[in-house]
Design a protein around this motif. Structure first.
Motif, mmCIF file in Angstrom:
data_model
loop_
_atom_site.group_PDB
_atom_site.id
_atom_site.type_symbol
_atom_site.label_atom_id
_atom_site.label_comp_id
_atom_site.label_asym_id
_atom_site.label_seq_id
_atom_site.Cartn_x
_atom_site.Cartn_y
_atom_site.Cartn_z
ATOM 1 N N VAL A 93 0.862 -1.170 0.000
ATOM 2 C CA VAL A 93 0.000 0.000 0.000
ATOM 3 C C VAL A 93 0.907 1.231 0.000
ATOM 4 C CG1 VAL A 93 -1.775 1.274 1.269
ATOM 5 C CG2 VAL A 93 -1.789 -1.241 1.262
ATOM 6 N N VAL A 94 0.758 2.075 -1.014
ATOM 7 C CA VAL A 94 1.571 3.289 -1.109
ATOM 8 C C VAL A 94 0.807 4.412 -0.417
ATOM 9 C CG1 VAL A 94 2.763 4.898 -2.637
ATOM 10 C CG2 VAL A 94 2.536 2.483 -3.298
ATOM 11 N N ASN A 95 1.412 4.928 0.635
ATOM 12 C CA ASN A 95 0.770 5.943 1.464
ATOM 13 C C ASN A 95 1.880 6.837 1.992
ATOM 14 O OD1 ASN A 95 -0.540 7.443 3.378
ATOM 15 N ND2 ASN A 95 -1.487 5.717 4.418
ATOM 16 N N ASP A 96 1.794 8.117 1.728
ATOM 17 C CA ASP A 96 2.861 9.010 2.169
ATOM 18 C C ASP A 96 2.772 9.380 3.645
ATOM 19 O OD1 ASP A 96 4.309 8.953 -0.163
ATOM 20 O OD2 ASP A 96 3.305 10.677 -1.032
ATOM 21 N N ASP A 97 1.799 8.833 4.359
ATOM 22 C CA ASP A 97 1.678 9.030 5.797
ATOM 23 C C ASP A 97 1.508 7.684 6.494
ATOM 24 O OD1 ASP A 97 1.587 11.887 5.428
ATOM 25 O OD2 ASP A 97 -0.488 11.614 4.771
ATOM 26 N N PRO A 98 2.368 6.683 6.167
ATOM 27 C CA PRO A 98 2.096 5.349 6.709
ATOM 28 C C PRO A 98 2.619 5.143 8.124
ATOM 29 C CG PRO A 98 4.048 5.246 5.379
ATOM 30 C CD PRO A 98 3.520 6.666 5.269
ATOM 31 N N VAL A 99 2.016 4.179 8.752
ATOM 32 C CA VAL A 99 2.603 3.547 9.923
ATOM 33 C C VAL A 99 3.154 2.251 9.373
ATOM 34 C CG1 VAL A 99 2.155 2.478 12.145
ATOM 35 C CG2 VAL A 99 0.949 4.581 11.488
ATOM 36 N N PHE A 100 4.472 2.054 9.437
ATOM 37 C CA PHE A 100 5.083 0.877 8.832
ATOM 38 C C PHE A 100 4.647 -0.355 9.603
ATOM 39 C CE2 PHE A 100 7.868 -0.724 5.775
ATOM 40 C CZ PHE A 100 8.444 -1.853 6.308
ATOM 41 N N GLU A 101 4.020 -1.308 8.909
ATOM 42 C CA GLU A 101 3.494 -2.459 9.624
ATOM 43 C C GLU A 101 3.354 -3.665 8.716
ATOM 44 O OE1 GLU A 101 -1.249 -2.161 9.421
ATOM 45 O OE2 GLU A 101 -0.321 -0.442 10.404
ATOM 46 N N PHE A 102 3.370 -4.833 9.332
ATOM 47 C CA PHE A 102 2.970 -6.078 8.705
ATOM 48 C C PHE A 102 1.643 -6.440 9.367
ATOM 49 C CE2 PHE A 102 7.493 -6.492 7.803
ATOM 50 C CZ PHE A 102 7.460 -7.006 6.516
ATOM 51 N N THR A 103 0.660 -6.832 8.590
ATOM 52 C CA THR A 103 -0.623 -7.234 9.129
ATOM 53 C C THR A 103 -0.712 -8.748 9.085
ATOM 54 O OG1 THR A 103 -1.588 -5.196 8.295
ATOM 55 C CG2 THR A 103 -3.115 -6.928 8.926
#
Length: 126
Positions: A93-103
Protein backbone atom coordinates in the motif's frame (compact mmCIF):
# COMPACT_ATOMS: atom_id res chain seq x y z
CA UNK A 1 -1.68 -12.08 2.76
CA UNK A 2 1.02 -9.97 4.37
CA UNK A 3 0.80 -6.21 3.85
CA UNK A 4 3.42 -3.45 3.79
CA UNK A 5 2.73 0.29 3.77
CA UNK A 6 5.41 2.43 2.15
CA UNK A 7 5.97 6.00 1.09
CA UNK A 8 6.12 6.77 -2.61
CA UNK A 9 9.81 7.81 -2.45
CA UNK A 10 11.05 4.82 -0.41
CA UNK A 11 13.23 2.05 -1.83
CA UNK A 12 14.14 -0.98 0.29
CA UNK A 13 14.50 -4.79 0.18
CA UNK A 14 11.91 -7.30 1.33
CA UNK A 15 12.28 -11.08 1.37
CA UNK A 16 9.77 -13.81 0.48
CA UNK A 17 10.96 -16.58 2.79
CA UNK A 18 10.19 -20.17 1.73
CA UNK A 19 12.47 -21.88 4.29
CA UNK A 20 9.62 -23.34 6.35
CA UNK A 21 8.19 -25.06 3.24
CA UNK A 22 11.47 -26.56 2.02
CA UNK A 23 12.78 -29.98 3.01
CA UNK A 24 16.40 -30.53 4.03
CA UNK A 25 18.70 -29.91 1.04
CA UNK A 26 15.75 -28.62 -1.06
CA UNK A 27 16.45 -25.31 -2.83
CA UNK A 28 14.56 -22.78 -4.91
CA UNK A 29 15.42 -23.86 -8.47
CA UNK A 30 13.51 -21.06 -10.23
CA UNK A 31 10.91 -18.42 -9.50
CA UNK A 32 8.56 -15.96 -11.17
CA UNK A 33 7.49 -12.64 -9.73
CA UNK A 34 4.48 -10.59 -10.77
CA UNK A 35 3.27 -7.21 -9.54
CA UNK A 36 -0.22 -5.97 -10.35
CA UNK A 37 -2.03 -2.75 -9.42
CA UNK A 38 -5.08 -3.94 -7.43
CA UNK A 39 -7.17 -0.94 -8.47
CA UNK A 40 -6.84 -1.25 -12.27
CA UNK A 41 -5.17 -4.62 -12.95
CA UNK A 42 -2.13 -3.07 -14.65
CA UNK A 43 1.23 -4.83 -14.61
CA UNK A 44 3.36 -2.61 -12.33
CA UNK A 45 6.46 -4.76 -11.89
CA UNK A 46 8.68 -2.30 -13.82
CA UNK A 47 7.53 0.57 -11.58
CA UNK A 48 7.36 -1.05 -8.13
CA UNK A 49 10.07 -3.75 -8.29
CA UNK A 50 13.57 -2.36 -8.71
CA UNK A 51 15.34 -5.75 -8.60
CA UNK A 52 14.66 -9.32 -7.55
CA UNK A 53 16.90 -12.35 -7.11
CA UNK A 54 17.04 -15.90 -5.78
CA UNK A 55 18.62 -15.73 -2.32
CA UNK A 56 17.91 -19.34 -1.23
CA UNK A 57 15.74 -20.06 0.73
CA UNK A 58 14.33 -16.57 0.10
CA UNK A 59 13.55 -14.40 -2.90
CA UNK A 60 14.91 -10.88 -2.40
CA UNK A 61 12.71 -8.11 -3.81
CA UNK A 62 13.76 -4.45 -3.78
CA UNK A 63 10.61 -2.33 -3.90
CA UNK A 64 10.54 1.31 -4.91
CA UNK A 65 8.37 4.22 -6.07
CA UNK A 66 4.59 4.10 -6.36
CA UNK A 67 1.74 6.59 -6.35
CA UNK A 68 -0.01 7.60 -3.14
CA UNK A 69 -3.21 5.59 -2.72
CA UNK A 70 -2.23 2.76 -5.05
CA UNK A 71 -2.14 -0.86 -3.92
CA UNK A 72 0.03 -3.49 -5.59
CA UNK A 73 -0.09 -7.25 -5.19
CA UNK A 74 3.28 -9.00 -5.54
CA UNK A 75 3.11 -12.75 -6.15
CA UNK A 76 6.24 -14.89 -5.89
CA UNK A 77 5.93 -18.43 -7.28
CA UNK A 78 8.86 -20.81 -6.79
CA UNK A 79 9.70 -24.22 -8.19
CA UNK A 80 12.05 -26.19 -5.98
CA UNK A 81 14.82 -28.64 -6.69
CA UNK A 82 12.33 -31.37 -5.64
CA UNK A 83 9.79 -30.09 -8.24
CA UNK A 84 7.48 -28.65 -5.57
CA UNK A 85 5.62 -25.40 -6.35
CA UNK A 86 5.00 -22.77 -3.65
CA UNK A 87 3.50 -19.29 -3.87
CA UNK A 88 3.38 -16.24 -1.60
CA UNK A 89 1.44 -12.98 -1.98
CA UNK A 90 2.18 -9.54 -0.55
CA UNK A 91 0.05 -6.40 -0.67
CA UNK A 92 1.97 -3.12 -0.93
CA UNK A 93 0.00 0.00 0.00
CA UNK A 94 1.57 3.29 -1.11
CA UNK A 95 0.77 5.94 1.46
CA UNK A 96 2.86 9.01 2.17
CA UNK A 97 1.68 9.03 5.80
CA UNK A 98 2.10 5.35 6.71
CA UNK A 99 2.60 3.55 9.92
CA UNK A 100 5.08 0.88 8.83
CA UNK A 101 3.49 -2.46 9.62
CA UNK A 102 2.97 -6.08 8.70
CA UNK A 103 -0.62 -7.23 9.13
CA UNK A 104 -0.99 -10.83 10.32
CA UNK A 105 -2.76 -12.97 12.86
CA UNK A 106 -0.82 -13.64 16.10
CA UNK A 107 -0.62 -17.34 15.26
CA UNK A 108 0.77 -16.72 11.74
CA UNK A 109 4.45 -16.66 10.93
CA UNK A 110 5.33 -13.75 8.63
CA UNK A 111 6.25 -14.96 5.17
CA UNK A 112 7.86 -11.67 4.13
CA UNK A 113 10.45 -9.79 6.13
CA UNK A 114 12.66 -6.71 6.11
CA UNK A 115 16.32 -7.13 6.85
CA UNK A 116 18.38 -4.07 6.07
CA UNK A 117 21.52 -5.64 7.56
CA UNK A 118 21.97 -7.73 4.39
CA UNK A 119 22.43 -4.56 2.35
CA UNK A 120 24.53 -2.45 4.71
CA UNK A 121 28.17 -1.64 4.25
CA UNK A 122 30.62 -2.66 6.96
CA UNK A 123 30.42 -0.14 9.82
CA UNK A 124 26.95 1.16 8.88
CA UNK A 125 24.23 1.22 11.54
CA UNK A 126 20.46 1.65 11.52
Amino acid sequence: MDQISKRSNEKFPIYANFQSALADSELIASYTLTCVNILNGANTKATIVNTDLNDNPKVKIVIQAGTKGDQHKITVKVITSFSQIYEKDLLIVVNDDPVFEFTKQPSEEPSFSLDFTNDMESGDAI
